[in-house]
Design a protein around this motif. Sequence first.
Motif, PDB file in Angstrom:
ATOM      1  N   ASP A 104       0.797  -1.215   0.000  1.00 16.72           N
ATOM      2  CA  ASP A 104       0.000   0.000   0.000  1.00 16.72           C
ATOM      3  C   ASP A 104       0.833   1.270   0.000  1.00 16.72           C
ATOM      4  OD1 ASP A 104       0.875   0.305   2.652  1.00 16.72           O
ATOM      5  OD2 ASP A 104      -0.935  -0.589   3.476  1.00 16.72           O
ATOM      6  N   ALA A 117      -3.865   3.721  -1.323  1.00 16.40           N
ATOM      7  CA  ALA A 117      -3.691   2.883  -2.508  1.00 16.40           C
ATOM      8  C   ALA A 117      -3.298   1.486  -2.068  1.00 16.40           C
ATOM      9  CB  ALA A 117      -2.615   3.465  -3.429  1.00 16.40           C
ATOM     10  N   TYR A 215      -6.415   2.740  -6.474  1.00 17.85           N
ATOM     11  CA  TYR A 215      -5.786   3.930  -5.920  1.00 17.85           C
ATOM     12  C   TYR A 215      -6.612   5.161  -6.298  1.00 17.85           C
ATOM     13  CZ  TYR A 215      -4.050   4.020 -10.734  1.00 17.85           C
ATOM     14  OH  TYR A 215      -3.972   4.003 -12.104  1.00 17.85           O
TER      15      TYR A 215
END
Length: 241
Positions: A104, A117, A215
């Motif tokens: 992430d 994201a 994202y």
Amino acid sequence: MNREPTVDDDAENRTASDAITRRRALAVGGAAGLAGLAGCTAYDVVSGDGPAEFAAGTATVADATLSESGYELNEVTDETITREVEVAGRTREVRVTNTVAEYDKAVELFGERYQAAVFAAVATPRVEVLGEALNPIADFTTRERAEIILSRYEDVGDLERGSEYSTTVLGADADVVVYTAEGEIGGTGAGVELELHVGEPVETGDDFVLPLAAYPASFSDGENVRRMMNGIEHEPASDDD
């Protein structure tokens, strides 16, 4: 309160720091797990008395790729789904273990950092049914695969299919579909336009690997996502599993 993604049901057209707020691991039990067991119902259970077990190896992104992409490893988790199936008058326990490597990026909002994201490499074991190898998630539409990664966000809606491209995953050509959606970054109440990259499963050894990413569109992270897909590596399950 977390909500299930609200999407159109039309079939075909249809870590940055310890302070980052984490949500639960990417849920695939109701998706890849159940699909895998659907194949197992035809598994020959005449021989053997113990559980029939299928365990995936691990698909992760190479460290060199991570350093270029700005993503960091969140966690690698195993998820085992157990069911009892009946074949030829016999009942046998079947266990399927999927592995999810989750990466992430964080965003800072209101003085705190939140996961914004996410990139996931889902490994699910190949199931042998009467000598034929089946892909447990092959029958999922790309839209259904998109819903797996959308579970990372809240109040999701307006999922729309966009462009497509092909890239390399584990040495094979893989088609990727790009979606857009509206949603909220978990725990923030902040609404964002999301972009999703949904790959097709790629067979490697005894597993299938499914790459997924989502994202905020403002990140313009498409090239990084493609780089992450290209950088996936696969380690088979050990014989001891």
